[in-house]
Design an enzyme around this catalytic site. Structure first.
Site, PDB file in Angstrom:
ATOM      1  N   SER A 581       0.881  -1.295   0.015  1.00 48.35           N
ATOM      2  CA  SER A 581      -0.040  -0.144   0.004  1.00 48.35           C
ATOM      3  C   SER A 581       1.040   1.228   0.043  1.00 48.35           C
ATOM      4  O   SER A 581       2.016   1.257   0.435  1.00 48.35           O
ATOM      5  CB  SER A 581      -0.867   0.016   1.253  1.00 48.35           C
ATOM      6  OG  SER A 581      -1.551   1.419   1.337  1.00 48.35           O
ATOM      7  N   TYR A 594      -3.107  -0.776  10.407  1.00 54.33           N
ATOM      8  CA  TYR A 594      -3.058  -1.127   9.014  1.00 54.33           C
ATOM      9  C   TYR A 594      -1.797  -0.773   8.262  1.00 54.33           C
ATOM     10  O   TYR A 594      -1.061  -1.465   7.715  1.00 54.33           O
ATOM     11  CB  TYR A 594      -4.135  -0.403   8.139  1.00 54.33           C
ATOM     12  CG  TYR A 594      -3.979  -0.675   6.683  1.00 54.33           C
ATOM     13  CD1 TYR A 594      -4.447  -1.821   6.152  1.00 54.33           C
ATOM     14  CD2 TYR A 594      -3.724   0.460   6.038  1.00 54.33           C
ATOM     15  CE1 TYR A 594      -4.478  -1.695   4.854  1.00 54.33           C
ATOM     16  CE2 TYR A 594      -3.853   0.426   4.489  1.00 54.33           C
ATOM     17  CZ  TYR A 594      -4.053  -0.786   4.168  1.00 54.33           C
ATOM     18  OH  TYR A 594      -4.011  -0.878   2.568  1.00 54.33           O
TER      19      TYR A 594
END
Length: 704
Positions: A581, A594
């Protein structure tokens, strides 16, 4: 568990499938299609892609004149599925004068046939077109029945044929198909006008009739009589000497193969540009591979020219005792066996080259068929469809070799005859008609999180480029939908779905095991399974923290570890792609769990690139950002939480993300899939430990 002797399938009379109702009112060409499909539906009569059929009729040509036309099967078609467009029409009166020629080479024959066509856009006619022209019957069928090939492939075949058919059959000693064979058949039928069929030694059968039904019934009758003659003459001697090795149960066989097939596939990949395997554990395959005489009989050669194009002249027979030997032993024998087979095949190629065949480069030298006692047969192919064709054709070889051996000994084409078929320009032409192979043809890709979003888009892109895809996901129903879509779009066995929880060590091990048992090994791993939670650090629960790390760190570690084990056993390198990400490079507010888990996966990829590099295993990372469409993550609370973090409404979030990119674009799953495909394939062959951002240009995430 041992299997009782007699599990080999044997020769049986074929079933008559003709339906007067279905055939009623059909035109000559439609009737030819119907008859051909009936013959092709019974693989004991017609091999996949083999055999040819024809019909003759008067038609009106483009000038308005009546001409006699021969409708004949087009080259490279299959009788089971052929339609009207698969039958080119040729002017019969232009073909018949060729009977008076003394000789004609293949190139001249093909050129002549093309000039006899009644239409400009027809497929190339069958290699054996002149056979159909020179046989006087209105309807002609040339098939490769197991019973006929078995009867004509042993020393006693001529005598048995005389006993069974007398002067109703013409026997033609083996000749390669083409002008000479067709002309000789015409001459023999002139000499024996009472004949009702032609038996082609180690090749097949020709029958005919004044109607399509008569020709079809002649095939059924002759093959049935041959089957009965074989049964009578071979009574008590079928089974290739009985069992030499006991059959393993399915669980034991799967465990053995899961640990040894990567060694076989890796050895085969030494000179093959991608391939897949298929395991045949049918009763017939296990009985043949485990029989006393299979190691000897199987090496005689392929029973029929049609067979060896897809199975090669002989299989690789592995010396293996399932009661004493284990997976490591089998893996070692796979490697040794493939090396020895490849050495033989290269020598076979060199000693049989001549002026006709020198133009064709050698095929990959490894075997197409591997016999494993107690386990069964493993077939190989450039894709799953080709591996399946090799499997199905070898089933025909099993039947023929058992029956011929029982009749007094199996005889095949000689080595030079086999080579002349395998590298025959007319057969090479048919192979050349296959579509060009994709960039990832014959590769096996495992995708976690493949049911939606980036994983789903990646599965589509990799499959479109030729890969065989194992779609793993916790959402098994979604994974099945993706796999079914890929099979519908790309063909047989091109994808399978596996239920997997990437946080479970056993589940991930089962995922890679399934890939090995389905295709023989793994080349590509795309770790894409994901989730996301968003909350200020003070409100981040331990459960959420551990869940993010379980999926995004542990899940990637487990998938990579199990894939490494397979890739190392194969010994041919591979590509692992982590989907991380933008947050792996730049902190995301209210997303500590996350973001840090994604950062962990990114650094894990770098560590694995260091470890895998010397073995040719490349590990790279793709960093997407704000990929909302089709994502299961963005359909969860994550979307609302991220909108709240940035102080915008949920329906404004896409616009917000687009505005913060330097390119001013939205990022879609397909965009990320393209980057993954780049890392998966050979275009990035010298790239490892690298990162590609697919985020539209987020300045803070530029790699440094």
């Amino acid at each position: 568990m041992s299997r009782t002797v007699g599990a080999l399938p044997g020769i049986r009379p074929p079933e008559r499938r003709w339906s007067d109702a279905a055939a009623a009112g059909l035109s000559v060409l439609d009737g030819l299609v119907y008859r051909s499909n009936l013959l092709g539906a019974d693989r004991s009569l017609a091999n996949i892609g083999g055999g040819n059929t024809s019909a003759k009729e008067l038609v009106t040509d483009h000038t308005g004149r009546e001409v006699r036309v021969l409708w004949v099967k087009g080259s490279g078609t299959d009788l089971a599925t052929i339609g009207r467009s698969g039958f080119p029409g040729l002017r019969l009166d232009e073909l018949l004068p060729l009977r008076d020629r003394a000789q004609m080479n293949d190139a001249a024959m093909v050129d002549y046939l093309l000039r006899c066509a009644i239409g400009p856009d027809q497929p190339r006619p069958s290699i054996e077109t002149l056979l159909h022209a020179f046989v006087a019957g209105t309807h002609v069928d040339h098939t490769h029945p197991d019973a006929i090939i078995a009867l004509t492939s042993n020393p006693n075949g001529r005598r048995l044929a005389d006993d069974a058919f007398g002067d109703e059959a013409v026997w033609l000693p083996y000749q390669r198909p083409g002008f000479d064979m067709s002309r000789r058949i015409g001459q023999l039928l002139d000499e024996q006008p009472q004949a009702r069929c032609v038996l082609l030694e180690r090749h097949g059968l020709v029958t005919w009739g004044e109607t399509g039904e008569e020709s079809y019934d002649a095939t059924i009758e002759i093959v049935s009589r041959a089957a009965r003659a074989i049964d009578e003459a071979g009574r008590g001697r079928f089974g290739l000497g009985g069992l030499r090795a006991a059959e393993l149960g399915d669980g034991s066989a799967d465990t053995l193969l899961a640990h040894s097939l990567p060694a076989l596939r890796g050895a085969l990949l030494a000179d093959a540009d991608g391939l897949v395997l298929e395991i045949d554990r049918s009763a017939e395959a296990v009985a043949f591979a485990s029989s006393e005489r299979a190691p000897e009989v199987s090496q005689v050669g392929a029973p029929c020219p049609d067979h060896l194009i897809n199975t090669k002249h002989r299989p690789l027979a592995i010396a293996f005792d399932p009661e004493c030997d284990g997976a490591a032993d089998l893996a070692a024998r796979f490697r040794e066996g493939v090396e020895e087979y490849a050495r033989w095949y290269r020598e076979y190629y060199e000693r049989n080259l001549d002026d006709e065949t020198r133009q064709f480069p050698i095929d990959p030298a490894g075997p197409r068929v591997v016999l494993v006692p107690g386990v069964g047969v493993v077939t190989t192919g450039g894709d799953a469809a080709r591996a399946r064709i090799s499997r199905d054709l070898y089933h025909r070889a099993i039947v023929v070799e058992d029956a011929a051996d029982a009749l007094g000994g199996f005889r095949s084409l000689s080595e030079s005859e086999a080579f002349a078929i395998e590298y025959w320009p007319l057969e090479r032409y048919k192979l050349a008609q296959a579509p060009a192979r994709g960039e990832l043809a014959g590769r096996v890709a495992v995708i976690t999180g493949g049911a939606s979003g980036i994983g789903r888009a990646t599965a589509r892109v990799l499959a479109d480029r030729g890969a065989h895809v194992v779609v793993g996901d916790l959402n098994h129903e979604g994974a099945q939908e993706v796999a079914e879509e890929l099979v519908a779009a790309n063909g047989l066995r091109r994808a399978v779905a596996v239920h997997v929880d990437v946080t479970s060590e056993d589940a991930v091990a089962d995922l890679t095991r399934r890939a090995v048992l389905e295709y023989g090994g793994i080349d590509i791993l795309v770790a894409s399974a994901g989730l996301a939670t968003s909350a200020p650090i003070t409100e981040t629960s331990l459960a959420d923290w551990e869940l993010n790390y379980a999926v995004l760190a542990r899940g990637y570690f487990l998938a990579a570890r199990e894939t490494f084990r397979v890739l190392l056993e194969q010994g041919r390198g591979g590509s692992i792609v982590f989907v991380a990400s933008k947050n792996a490079l730049v902190a995301g507010g209210n997303a500590a769990a996350y973001s840090s888990a994604k950062a962990a996966s990114l650094h894990l990829a770098r560590c694995l690139a260091e470890e895998g590099g010397p073995e040719g295993i490349r590990v790279n990372t793709v960093n997407p950002d704000a990929v909302i469409q089709g994502s299961s993550i963005w359909s969860s609370d994550w979307k609302a939480e991220r909108a709240s973090t940035y102080g915008v409404e949920e329906d404004e979030l896409q616009t917000f993300y687009r505005a913060r990119t330097k390119l001013g674009v939205n990022v879609y799953p397909e965009d990320v899939a393209e980057a993954i495909a780049f890392f998966a394939g050979s275009r990035s062959a010298k790239s490892t430990g690298n990162v590609i951002n697919v985020d539209g240009g987020v300045t803070a995430a530029y790699p440094r």
